[in-house]
Enzyme design. Structure first.
Site, short mmCIF file in Angstrom:
data_model
loop_
_atom_site.label_atom_id
_atom_site.label_comp_id
_atom_site.label_asym_id
_atom_site.label_seq_id
_atom_site.Cartn_x
_atom_site.Cartn_y
_atom_site.Cartn_z
N CYS A 113 0.84 -1.19 0.00
CA CYS A 113 0.00 0.00 0.00
C CYS A 113 0.88 1.26 0.00
O CYS A 113 1.47 1.59 -1.02
CB CYS A 113 -0.98 -0.04 1.17
SG CYS A 113 -2.36 1.13 0.97
N HIS A 203 -3.54 -5.55 0.68
CA HIS A 203 -3.04 -5.86 2.03
C HIS A 203 -3.08 -7.36 2.31
O HIS A 203 -4.00 -7.85 2.98
CB HIS A 203 -3.86 -5.12 3.08
CG HIS A 203 -3.60 -3.65 3.15
ND1 HIS A 203 -2.56 -3.12 3.88
CD2 HIS A 203 -4.23 -2.61 2.56
CE1 HIS A 203 -2.56 -1.81 3.75
NE2 HIS A 203 -3.56 -1.48 2.95
N GLU A 205 -1.28 -8.86 4.40
CA GLU A 205 -0.89 -9.07 5.80
C GLU A 205 -2.06 -9.05 6.77
O GLU A 205 -1.93 -9.43 7.94
CB GLU A 205 0.13 -8.00 6.23
CG GLU A 205 -0.44 -6.66 6.69
CD GLU A 205 -0.84 -5.72 5.57
OE1 GLU A 205 -1.02 -4.53 5.83
OE2 GLU A 205 -0.99 -6.18 4.41
#
Length: 272
Positions: A113, A203, A205
């Site tokens: 990001c 994202h 994660e």
């Protein structure tokens, strides 16, 4: 025999941590760059630890320095944050300039990001807000380019078809970089520069706890044009996250060339 005492001694027996069972020298740590006081590396951090890597967590926003060379690190990950790569803060410029260290040394780099936007800006590309004020907050389709399909075939790692997003800035594909994946409102979703530097707009994660925290504290973002409401995020997790998790696990293997260690109770995913 005192049976109670015997059980007590047996209970003290512990398993050797997975990272210590690997033969040969321990893997180098991975540099983790975060941007908020309570930010965590989420699932990326857990999977790196499962490969035996210590996490060298630094927050330049709060005064932590960045290394002058990557010789002591296996790779670097710059995560997201509420700021923009266009912001005039000293630490934003310092991080953006520092990416050149990874590129020069061909060290594994992953920008997520904001980190991807910093990579694009470092390479000379535009970072921009949507002309109609739209945002991608929630789950959105990801489409492979020809370069992305080639990488998928080369490394045997299937890209996910839908990914979790939380951004209102996008970036163009920089000169000399390859666009690996595209999207809707923000067409460039993943790029690669050289053999080991990647930037992804989405994202991978995120954990359920992180998703809940973001969608509560950043509730107003879920009301922006193009964004999805909070309940859609949670529904999307169950539907789309298995493919994202498989992609990330395989991606880290070829990015760092260190496969995950055997499963161990000490590497269970935390609620980050």
């Amino acid at each position: 025999m005192n049976d109670q005492n015997f059980r007590f001694r047996a209970a003290r027996k512990t398993r050797t941590p997975a990272a210590l069972r690997r033969k040969g020298p321990a893997p180098k740590p991975v540099l983790i760059v975060l941007h908020q006081e309570h930010s965590t590396p989420g699932r990326v951090g857990r999977l790196l630890a499962a490969r035996g890597h210590a996490l060298d967590i630094r927050k330049p926003r709060y005064g932590d320095p960045l290394p002058q060379t990557m010789r002591e690190h296996a790779g670097a990950v710059i995560f997201g944050g509420p700021m923009s790569a266009n912001d005039p803060y000293d630490y934003v410029k310092a991080e953006t300039d520092w990416i050149g260290t990874c590129l020069k040394e061909e060290a594994p780099f992953l920008g997520i990001c904001l980190g991807a936007q910093m990579l694009a800006r470092h390479l000379g590309a535009r970072v921009y807000t949507h002309a109609e004020g739209r945002a991608e907050i929630g789950y959105y389709p990801l489409l492979m380019t020809e370069a992305g399909r080639t990488e998928e075939a080369t490394h045997g790692v299937a890209w996910p078809g839908t990914v979790y997003q939380w951004h209102r800035d996008g970036f163009d594909c920089a000169p000399g970089a390859e666009c690996l994946a595209t999207g809707g409102d923000f067409p460039v979703q993943a790029i690669r520069s050289g053999p080991k530097a990647y930037g992804v707009q989405f994202h991978p994660e995120v954990t359920p706890a992180m998703m809940c925290r973001w969608s509560v504290r950043g509730y107003e973002r879920t009301l922006m044009p193009g964004a999805q409401l909070r309940h859609q995020h949670l529904d999307g997790w169950y539907q789309y996250d298995p493919a994202v998790r498989l992609w990330l696990d395989g991606f880290l293997d070829h990015w760092l060339q260190t496969p995950a260690l055997p499963a161990d109770s000490s590497t269970a995913e935390p609620a980050t």
